[in-house]
Design an enzyme around this catalytic site. Sequence first.
Site, short mmCIF file in Angstrom:
data_model
loop_
_atom_site.label_atom_id
_atom_site.label_comp_id
_atom_site.label_asym_id
_atom_site.label_seq_id
_atom_site.Cartn_x
_atom_site.Cartn_y
_atom_site.Cartn_z
N CYS A 114 0.83 -1.20 0.00
CA CYS A 114 0.00 0.00 0.00
C CYS A 114 0.87 1.25 0.00
O CYS A 114 2.00 1.26 0.50
CB CYS A 114 -0.90 0.01 1.23
SG CYS A 114 -1.92 -1.46 1.41
N ARG A 116 4.53 -0.62 -6.47
CA ARG A 116 4.46 -1.44 -5.26
C ARG A 116 3.32 -2.46 -5.30
O ARG A 116 3.31 -3.41 -4.54
CB ARG A 116 4.28 -0.53 -4.03
CG ARG A 116 5.45 0.41 -3.80
CD ARG A 116 5.06 1.55 -2.89
NE ARG A 116 4.84 1.12 -1.53
CZ ARG A 116 5.70 1.31 -0.53
NH1 ARG A 116 6.86 1.89 -0.76
NH2 ARG A 116 5.42 0.90 0.69
N TRP A 170 -3.57 -2.51 -1.27
CA TRP A 170 -3.42 -3.93 -1.61
C TRP A 170 -4.23 -4.69 -0.58
O TRP A 170 -3.93 -4.65 0.61
CB TRP A 170 -1.95 -4.32 -1.57
CG TRP A 170 -1.66 -5.70 -2.06
CD1 TRP A 170 -1.51 -6.10 -3.36
CD2 TRP A 170 -1.45 -6.87 -1.26
NE1 TRP A 170 -1.22 -7.44 -3.41
CE2 TRP A 170 -1.18 -7.95 -2.15
CE3 TRP A 170 -1.46 -7.13 0.11
CZ2 TRP A 170 -0.93 -9.24 -1.70
CZ3 TRP A 170 -1.21 -8.41 0.56
CH2 TRP A 170 -0.95 -9.45 -0.35
N ASN A 183 -1.55 2.03 6.16
CA ASN A 183 -0.80 0.85 5.72
C ASN A 183 -0.55 -0.01 6.95
O ASN A 183 -0.28 0.50 8.03
CB ASN A 183 0.55 1.24 5.12
CG ASN A 183 0.43 1.94 3.79
OD1 ASN A 183 -0.66 2.03 3.23
ND2 ASN A 183 1.55 2.44 3.28
N GLY A 184 -0.59 -1.34 6.76
CA GLY A 184 -0.33 -2.24 7.87
C GLY A 184 -1.54 -3.11 8.18
O GLY A 184 -2.52 -3.14 7.42
N GLU A 194 14.53 -20.02 -7.92
CA GLU A 194 14.23 -18.67 -8.40
C GLU A 194 13.57 -18.72 -9.78
O GLU A 194 12.64 -17.95 -10.06
CB GLU A 194 15.51 -17.83 -8.42
CG GLU A 194 15.38 -16.45 -9.03
CD GLU A 194 14.42 -15.53 -8.29
OE1 GLU A 194 14.14 -14.44 -8.82
OE2 GLU A 194 13.94 -15.89 -7.19
N LYS A 252 9.84 -17.20 -10.63
CA LYS A 252 9.57 -16.21 -11.67
C LYS A 252 8.45 -16.68 -12.60
O LYS A 252 7.57 -15.90 -12.97
CB LYS A 252 10.84 -15.93 -12.48
CG LYS A 252 11.87 -15.11 -11.76
CD LYS A 252 11.38 -13.69 -11.56
CE LYS A 252 12.05 -13.03 -10.36
NZ LYS A 252 11.60 -13.51 -9.07
N GLU A 277 5.09 -16.50 -10.79
CA GLU A 277 4.70 -15.13 -10.44
C GLU A 277 4.00 -14.42 -11.60
O GLU A 277 3.00 -13.74 -11.40
CB GLU A 277 5.93 -14.31 -10.04
CG GLU A 277 6.41 -14.51 -8.63
CD GLU A 277 7.59 -13.61 -8.32
OE1 GLU A 277 7.53 -12.91 -7.30
OE2 GLU A 277 8.57 -13.60 -9.09
N HIS A 297 12.60 -39.46 -5.38
CA HIS A 297 11.94 -39.47 -4.08
C HIS A 297 10.57 -38.80 -4.14
O HIS A 297 10.10 -38.27 -3.12
CB HIS A 297 12.83 -38.79 -3.04
CG HIS A 297 14.15 -39.48 -2.86
ND1 HIS A 297 14.30 -40.61 -2.09
CD2 HIS A 297 15.38 -39.23 -3.40
CE1 HIS A 297 15.56 -41.01 -2.13
NE2 HIS A 297 16.24 -40.18 -2.92
N LYS A 320 4.95 -5.27 -4.72
CA LYS A 320 6.39 -5.15 -4.84
C LYS A 320 7.08 -5.12 -3.49
O LYS A 320 8.04 -5.83 -3.25
CB LYS A 320 6.74 -3.88 -5.63
CG LYS A 320 8.23 -3.67 -5.85
CD LYS A 320 8.81 -4.76 -6.73
CE LYS A 320 10.28 -4.55 -7.00
NZ LYS A 320 10.86 -5.69 -7.75
#
Length: 620
Positions: free
Chosen positions: A2, A27, A74, A110-111, A493, A497, A500, A516, A615
């Site tokens: 946010c 963000r 957000w 925010n929070g 990673e 990606k 995402e 396994h 972000k």
Amino acid sequence: MCGIVGAVSQRNIVPVLIQGLQRLEYRGYDSCGVAVHQGGELRRSRSTDRVAELGTLVDHDGVEGRIGIAHTRWATHGVPAVHNAHPHFSHGPGADAMSQRPGRIALVHNGIIENHDELRAALRARGYEFVSQTDTEVIAHLIDSCYQDDLFDAVQRAIPQLKGAYAIAVFCREEPQRVVGARLGSPLVLGVGQGENFFASDAMALAGVTDQIVYLEDGDVVDLQQTRYWITAMAADGSRTPVERPVRTVHAHSGAAELGPYRHYMQKEIFEQPRAIGDTLEGVQAITPELFGDGAHGVFKAIDKVLILACGTSSYAGLTAKYWLESIARIPTQVEIASEYRYRDSVPDPATLVVTITQSGETADTLAALKHARGLGMEHTLTICNVATSAMVRECKLAYITRAGVEIGVASTKAFTTQLAGLFLLTLALAQSRGRLSEAEEQAHLKAMRHLPVALQAVLALEPQVIAWAEDFASKENALFLGRGLHYPVALEGALKLKEISYIHAEAYPAGELKHGPLALVTAQMPVVTVAPNDALLEKLKSNMQEVRARGGQLYVFADSDTRIESEPGVHVIRLPEHYGPLSPILHVVPLQLLAYHTACARGTDVDKPRNLAKSVTVE
């Protein structure tokens, strides 16, 4: 996540508020809004569209004013919807929450407020009406309930009742000369202007408006007026005392840079990696502990193990560093997901170097994990961070600032590779302090690092080959990524990606783990991406690849030039120009970034702003 912008000025401040929100769009958000004091009333416009549409709506509604607050949300509590969007208004006892005349308090936040259910019940019992599902609306009503003709006093009396994290900016219908802000566990800065003053969750929001920034501390409450401001902090006995915080000159970036020839910021940032690595290593002529700050030499001598705390992509950088630290510096290293570490019982050791990794320096879970580690008596702290003015840098004794520049795309690329560069320098500095780095080895490593920008350019030239693969991947819904040793975190990673930004379900495994369990998933419809450098585990990896082929799996192999892995039916090979020894992960991750990017483009997803993601994760 946010974003907050607020202002007190002599001019119509709405264009500045909208511009500030646009600079915080990277963000991530799903709704936005602005509120002002106009004609003796509270006015607002809110939208679930982009900030540009909010600007059009504000013009249509005729919203303007000399004091105001704005927000990008957000969603945490309540679905993305206009009635849940900030700013929120209070609706006190006897007021009609659905009427055109709002209450007297306007607030953005925010929070996360953890005791919002308890507070909501108490406020409802007092006659307050709720029109949203958010925890934020509770704060607006709470401040209203504490209000006795002084907003600054009301906020100071309300915030001790809040449990959780918050950054807030609030103004009152009865006091058109001030905006009050407060923070605890979520970032908030104060911008000092000429005859006007500002709040923002990030100094970037104020670029071009003011470069005079005050970084507020946890517990601060600020009374912001047109030509002055004052701050109070929480004393040990619970009382509030006036404090002064230094004003810093911060030359923040003025928002998103031009895209130039690129389709998306993510693509641009992938191609900026040679420059970003060069900038991160600029001025490193020799390996010394002082690269990480004054007093680093003594700290490095005092520690005998490393604890790395990070989240998401940064945690994969930490896993890569674990291989380096244990093989080169010979120092035991533990990597913990920050959000898990802070809530589990662990065995603290004061002789531990606690290393945090974060792009923004404001990641809530990582900051909380750092404070938890310090609370256990581990005071030797160091951060690898991209923002020199961030909370993380201020909280840690030592730091290495990567110089990736602003990263707009939500999926991290250049921040990750510059973190790896900083962590490799840390490895060499710790090795040197422990007598495990000869002068010849130091020079060889430095030579290899200086060559990284050129080596990365050669890898980026593989983009056309990766695009061809992406056309195959676009029709898939699942993928496996394999790596061994140092390159297992690179596989992690790469899978992150892909999931995402393309929304393809992707998982990564150490290649030796295929038998396994994961081998049960392999069919002709399952692409298996393999990171295949020419290292000591190559022959083992080739055996794992044969296990995939025997089950009809399709292999997509990123191989070094001398691995003798050939293309054939069911085996697709892209060759990297050279093997790069311990620095190989920095090169091998780049084609994985390109694969995710071009697959997402082929599927038509929102590459820079993938659904449900933010972000900078500034809430738990």
